[in-house]
Scaffold this active site. Sequence first.
Site, mmCIF file in Angstrom:
data_model
loop_
_atom_site.group_PDB
_atom_site.id
_atom_site.type_symbol
_atom_site.label_atom_id
_atom_site.label_comp_id
_atom_site.label_asym_id
_atom_site.label_seq_id
_atom_site.Cartn_x
_atom_site.Cartn_y
_atom_site.Cartn_z
ATOM 1 N N CYS A 442 19.639 3.107 62.736
ATOM 2 C CA CYS A 442 20.873 3.484 62.031
ATOM 3 C C CYS A 442 21.474 2.287 61.305
ATOM 4 C CB CYS A 442 21.883 4.049 63.020
ATOM 5 S SG CYS A 442 21.412 5.613 63.772
ATOM 6 N N GLU A 444 21.042 -1.196 62.860
ATOM 7 C CA GLU A 444 20.679 -2.346 63.668
ATOM 8 C C GLU A 444 19.961 -3.421 62.854
ATOM 9 O OE1 GLU A 444 20.481 1.076 64.319
ATOM 10 O OE2 GLU A 444 19.182 1.158 66.083
#
Length: 802
Positions: A442, A444
């Site tokens: 997402c 990271e």
Amino acid sequence: MATAVSDSKARLADRVWQARERVLQTRPSIDLERAQIFTQSFMTTEGEPLVIRRAKAFKEICQRRTIFIQDGELIVGTPGSRIRAGIICPEVCYQQLDEELDTISTRVQDPFLITEEQKKLFTELIRPYWKGKSLKDAWMARIPDNLRQLAVGTSIIDFSGKDENGPGELAAGYQWVLNSGINGIKKTIERRLASFAPAVPEHRDRITYLKALLIVCDGIITLARRYAELARVEAATETDRQRKAELEQIAGNCERVPANPARNFWEALQSCWLYHCCLHMDLKGSAYCPGRMDQYLYPYFKRDVEEGRLTRERAQDLLDLLWVKFAEIVSFYTRWSAIYYSGYMPFQNITLAGIDGKGKDAVNELSYMMVQAQMDVRLNQPTLSIRYNKEKNPDSFMHKVAELVSLGTGNPAIFNDEVGMKMVMGHGVSSDDARDWCVSGCVEPLVPAKLAYWSDGGHINLGATVELTLTRGVQRLTGLPRPLPDTGDPESFKTFAEFKSAVKDILAYQIKKMVEGGRILDQASRELRPVLAASLTYPECIEKGLDYQWGGPKYWSPPAIVLVGLADIANSLAAVKKLIYDEGKLTWDQLLEALDKDFDGYEEIRQMCLSAPKYGNDIEEVDRLAAEIARFVAEETGRYTGLSGAEIVCGLYPVTTHMPFGKALGALPSGRKAGQPLADGMSPNQGTDVKGPTAVFKSASAVDHAAHRAGTLLNMKLSPSLLKDEKGLMHFVSLLKAAFALGIYHVQFNAVSAETLKAAQKRPEQYRDLLVRVAGYSAYFVELRRDVQDDIIARTEHMSFA
């Protein structure tokens, strides 16, 4: 929607449109071919080292699995025997299918078609062999009872996902594959292998490991050659002259790559894609991310265009076709995990722009064309992320990004380049290596082929932190007590500081148990789940003779802890402070009774709770509480180390865990009712941010984003009318600059109206390609559960940029 679809079709080559339609019309289905071949191979290699067994099984999959070339394709390959295939790794979690064999095709979220023949194959071959041997079995056998009571099916803390598939959240060395080819990597392995001595005890396991990598190399080359042979066979019978020539070129490409260095743009795309497929074939996992494709593919594009071998139009078609290939991949999760990762999501993230290794603007022509590919294809994958360096990246590129946002697909996610570099440097990454950071999953941050860690090691429910403090460890909706510290009767808290301290005590215990569980799962994963195809392109894995899972990469951190519901805990603390301690409008007895009744018959109290300060409106009192909790989390997780001895890090993003976490909770002091979703990531609670985007950014900026090294997520919904003209696009770019000047790491936008979303609920067949931003990814709106749809509709739709 009909007009939008027509406009999209008019822009695309026929072959791209046909490939896109093929994806949209294909229902996901279970694929047991990989599981069958893997199991049969393991039956013949009993007694051999695990890494050798895995390597041989991978090679056998490459030799035996079904391959096919679809009509009009120019880039070939799939991880499974069909597109949108739900691949199972039974050595990790055969229970994925075992527990849902008869319900998988009818479950509410992410159903998969399955045949009776597949059920028979599973029950007669796959399940009997792997029962008691899988990673899931090891995890469930090793988890202590007190941790099980907190982590299994409670939504207090949760490890779902990491015991079901490959480790995921990695960005392998695609560039090395392009530049050296698998044969070049083989030579590197062979040179390193020759430096180890079998007579030296500590070298023996490393020798075995490198021999396993050589077997994997042979498997990848074998698979590519099979595609070459298939293309030649099809070319021989093809009557259309253009398609015949294309098939012959596909054959030539697959004979050349990824075995050898790519020589041109088409070969480079094919090489990347086949390696990407092999990652999924080795260990099906979420968030296998190709990284900075505009950077490592640009030299091939530039040379081909300059030398007249490639037109820009042809290059765009090739990119569009590659984008469709990403959308052919889906992830299969258990019923429980599918609620956490709704939308069949494989989280394949491509990162563009930012700066290069010399600190200069990295935007190039391919950066624009990859944004255009996202605009052309408009499918749920890949996820597109923009590293925005406001000092270096040109406004013209961000204008192109704004055009993509205006389409309302939820893409791209936009990241603050400077903060992203700080995050990876917090893992010990050098400043030179940090310039190459990319986005995984997402939000990271990673460094391709260098930094490894589970950025999504498990989740903590911050709403539950508040509830369990108020109930002395009893979940309201189930009435079940949980093994937690007893912080005392809330009425005994004489000051707000005492109450806040009790909340922190519960949160600290949640973190402690997450660390404990993370270590157990990490250890089991090291023993049972080496990641050979990925490790192959991490140079230090070869140098050390150690797997990605064993500390082979240059930089290595333990599983991260992700926190969900920051706004919920901040708003609840603010309400208690205001109503009980500052103004004395409520007693603890009154508030607790109202919460126990879910405010039923206590609407006046609920309105008082709702009127208390809310995060997301630039109100210092509540924003300071959010910042304090976020800081406490970062400091508390940093007190612990993982198996490697490195410091544990944290993140603030939800995937879609804010939905099931909310369903497991009773009412909260914020005024939120039982079962309602929590806030997602750094975002405000749904509908509570009423002062515009700038106020949201100011609230979010109260948190030190760089301290949360696994990433932070901020969702925002804009009215489509804001982006309808040139003036709106310019204002949007100015809004981004303002947000990133405040130190915010990430923001992403839904630019679709509530009216459109409600219409899609009523007539889903007319909106099958409607994309929305769920959390750190976009999904087809009509493939989401109704409660997830309602959550997206309920988010505040900002009508101005102020």
